[in-house]
Design an enzyme around this catalytic site. Structure first.
Site, PDB file in Angstrom:
ATOM      1  N   GLY A   1      52.757  72.000  55.616  1.00 51.89           N
ATOM      2  CA  GLY A   1      53.984  71.741  55.792  1.00 51.89           C
ATOM      3  C   GLY A   1      55.782  72.709  56.777  1.00 51.89           C
TER       4      GLY A   1
ATOM      5  N   GLU B   1      52.356  68.071  42.268  1.00 49.37           N
ATOM      6  CA  GLU B   1      51.093  67.064  42.191  1.00 49.37           C
ATOM      7  C   GLU B   1      49.417  68.147  42.951  1.00 49.37           C
ATOM      8  OE1 GLU B   1      50.352  64.481  46.823  1.00 49.37           O
ATOM      9  OE2 GLU B   1      51.036  66.939  46.766  1.00 49.37           O
TER      10      GLU B   1
ATOM     11  N   CYS C   1      48.497  60.439  49.268  1.00 43.98           N
ATOM     12  CA  CYS C   1      49.550  61.363  49.227  1.00 43.98           C
ATOM     13  C   CYS C   1      50.630  59.803  47.944  1.00 43.98           C
ATOM     14  CB  CYS C   1      50.444  61.452  49.792  1.00 43.98           C
ATOM     15  SG  CYS C   1      50.443  60.524  51.401  1.00 43.98           S
ATOM     16  N   THR C   2      50.227  58.865  48.449  1.00 39.33           N
ATOM     17  CA  THR C   2      51.167  57.651  47.624  1.00 39.33           C
ATOM     18  C   THR C   2      50.398  57.466  46.281  1.00 39.33           C
ATOM     19  OG1 THR C   2      49.958  56.488  48.857  1.00 39.33           O
ATOM     20  CG2 THR C   2      52.400  56.700  49.230  1.00 39.33           C
TER      21      THR C   2
ATOM     22  N   GLU D   1      54.614  64.927  56.575  1.00 40.36           N
ATOM     23  CA  GLU D   1      54.448  63.571  55.551  1.00 40.36           C
ATOM     24  C   GLU D   1      53.462  64.776  54.775  1.00 40.36           C
ATOM     25  OE1 GLU D   1      55.140  61.358  55.976  1.00 40.36           O
ATOM     26  OE2 GLU D   1      55.727  60.158  57.422  1.00 40.36           O
ATOM     27  N   LEU D   2      54.233  65.020  53.407  1.00 42.69           N
ATOM     28  CA  LEU D   2      53.985  65.593  53.050  1.00 42.69           C
ATOM     29  C   LEU D   2      53.195  65.717  50.966  1.00 42.69           C
ATOM     30  CD1 LEU D   2      56.321  69.276  53.881  1.00 42.69           C
ATOM     31  CD2 LEU D   2      53.768  67.958  54.697  1.00 42.69           C
TER      32      LEU D   2
ATOM     33  N   GLY E   1      50.039  66.880  54.651  1.00 44.68           N
ATOM     34  CA  GLY E   1      49.037  67.305  53.903  1.00 44.68           C
ATOM     35  C   GLY E   1      49.702  68.162  53.212  1.00 44.68           C
ATOM     36  N   SER E   2      49.796  68.723  51.996  1.00 45.96           N
ATOM     37  CA  SER E   2      50.129  70.039  51.214  1.00 45.96           C
ATOM     38  C   SER E   2      52.080  70.248  51.616  1.00 45.96           C
ATOM     39  CB  SER E   2      49.381  70.717  50.830  1.00 45.96           C
ATOM     40  OG  SER E   2      49.674  71.975  51.697  1.00 45.96           O
ATOM     41  N   THR E   3      52.633  70.940  50.751  1.00 51.54           N
ATOM     42  CA  THR E   3      54.089  70.981  50.974  1.00 51.54           C
ATOM     43  C   THR E   3      53.853  72.234  51.700  1.00 51.54           C
ATOM     44  OG1 THR E   3      54.864  69.664  49.334  1.00 51.54           O
ATOM     45  CG2 THR E   3      56.477  72.008  50.152  1.00 51.54           C
TER      46      THR E   3
END
Length: 502
Positions: free
Chosen positions: A238, A389, A289-290, A255-256, A233-235
């Site tokens: 996280g 982001e 996310c990519t 995995e942020l 998810g989001s930073t």
């Protein structure tokens, strides 16, 4: 296009609508704004009961030999193959990604099951030579226990499967909290998995599903019974999870956020580069996310490539993602649209110039308020908005002169997930992949930033969290290492030559 009848899909996936419950979570499709179905919300009491059952299930599941656990995962993969079309359609309709991407996401689940089946016979340890005579040292790996999985809406089923399939063959049990924006696909997956465990006379609590808001995720993160929490998810989210888990000395896989860039060199194949850049920017409506968010283009080809980008964006078809002629579907909800519009405004306030204008799309062919225009802005790399982001199809482009400058521009953001360079120059490619090159967890040459394969470890550095999931040796994160020494002599020599006599 073959007509898609969602009620029939739900029936085949055994989805029971619970809209009559006051605590139900109702899922609305961003495709047309219609209610899909309602899923039961997990109460605090429900949560405690499920985690207790998961602990009991672990006691049984860890005793099953790893190759036998792999056989169960193989059966899950076969069931996913059988349900691929229905599940892919549901992913597309509930999340809003294209039908091709929805089907591709289910294929990722099938692929990780295949990977995990092979892995179940390859959970290797090491044998190490001891300094003491007649001693043997070795390492072995044991399951952790309960693995908590917090997944995001943009990949509502694939990321869960990356974790679950590996965790299961390692001997763990899983408690999954999906995004509250995509509860129905999660319910469908749980139905598939539960059937397999039941058919094999195994406890269904090897796979548990909990549904709710962020507070439920906090319960998972702070629960000492949960040995590992894998969160996507989001930073911001996280960091909250990391603090809660670290406070009890638990483990995390994070995995942020991603703020991914493609460097387009003067030596690039422009046809390949154009396709990679456009798909990376607009695929899943920029909600990966990519997703490609920044293009760093060499000054000698900047104007040429910019013109080609503008022309390519004119050809994009935006609409119902279940219609395969469309390239771009909706954003997940109206809150995401609001964030998209705010990012455009901030970019303009900092001096960004939009060469492809954005905006919300309206009209009969856009039956929800979640369809937006993919847009492109010329910016300076230091703009604050470029450092952030935004989960939307906004592409920022900038120019560079020397490769070192381009790499610095790419690395000079808080996130470090995925990166790419488009070049036919071997020295440039190797420089990009060297220790002085990309600082991201993923670095590609002549492919875009999105579209990772399950065979490689997936994840990134810095504010992306440092976690790794899926392939390579990522399985080790789901296990505990144990070092063993066996003395098969009739003496007790001590390490480092220490002498001790009684």
């Amino acid at each position: 296009m073959k007509p898609i009848h969602i009620p029939s899909v739900l029936e085949r996936l055994c989805i029971q609508n619970v809209s009559d419950r006051s605590s139900a979570i109702t899922s609305f499709s961003p495709v047309d704004g219609q209610a899909i179905a309602s899923a039961p919300r997990t109460t605090k009491e429900d949560y405690d009961t499920l985690v207790e059952k998961a602990g009991d299930a672990f006691s049984q599941w860890k005793q099953v030999p790893a190759p036998k656990r792999g056989e169960i995962v193989r059966q899950i993969g076969e069931s996913l193959r059988f349900h691929k079309e229905d599940l892919g359609q549901l992913v597309s309709y509930e999340m809003g990604k294209s039908l091709q991407e929805g089907l591709g996401e289910v294929q990722e689940m099938i692929d990780i099951c295949d990977f995990a089946v092979g892995l179940s016979r390859q959970l290797y340890g090491l044998t190490t030579h001891s300094e003491r005579p007649a001693h043997r040292m070795f390492e072995q790996w044991h399951p952790l226990g309960i693995v908590g999985i917090i997944s995001a809406f943009n990949f509502p089923v694939a990321v869960w499967s990356w974790n679950a399939a590996i965790a299961w063959v390692c001997g763990n049990v899983c408690v999954w909290k999906p995004s509250e924006k995509t509860p129905i696909t999660a319910l469908a997956c749980q139905n598939i998995v539960s059937t397999i465990f039941s058919n094999n006379n195994l406890p269904q609590a090897v796979s548990c599903l909990i549904q709710g808001d962020a507070e439920l995720g906090k319960s998972l993160a702070s629960d000492p019974r949960v040995q590992l929490v894998s969160a996507t998810g989001s930073t911001r989210m996280g960091k909250s999870v990391a603090q809660a888990v670290a406070a009890r000395l638990g483990r995390t896989i994070l995995e942020l956020g991603g703020n991914n860039a493609i460097i387009v060199s003067a030596h690039a194949d422009l046809e390949t580069a154009l396709l990679a850049c456009v798909f990376g920017a607009v695929g899943t409506a920029g909600q990966r996310c990519t997703s490609t968010r920044r293009l760093i283009i060499h000054e000698s080809i900047y104007d040429t490539f910019k013109a080609r980008l503008i022309d390519a964006y004119k050809q994009l078809r935006i609409g119902n993602p279940l219609d395969e002629v469309n390239h771009v579907g909706p954003l997940i909800d109206e809150e995401a649209v609001k964030s998209y519009l705010e990012a455009i405004k901030k970019c303009e306030e900092e001096g960004g110039r939009f060469i492809v204008e954005g905006g919300v799309l309206k009209g009969a062919i856009y039956p929800s308020k979640c369809y937006v225009k993919p847009c492109i802005a010329e910016v300076e790399p230091a703009y604050k908005i470029v450092q952030q982001e935004t989960f939307a199809p906004i592409l920022y482009i900038m120019k560079y002169k020397e490769l070192e400058d381009a790499i610095d521009m790419q690395n000079n953001v808080p996130q470090g997930l995925s990166s790419a360079i488009m070049t036919l120059n071997l020295r440039e490619a190797e420089r990009f992949l060297s220790v002085n090159g990309s600082d991201c967890g993923i670095a590609n040459v002549n492919i875009g930033t999105s579209g990772a394969e399950i065979g490689g470890a997936f994840g990134g550095e810095k504010e992306t969290g440092g976690g790794r999931e899926s392939g390579s040796d990522a399985w080790k994160a789901y296990m505990r290492r144990q070092t063993n020494t066996i003395n098969y002599s009739d003496k007790l020599p001590l390490a480092q030559g220490i002498k001790f006599k009684l």
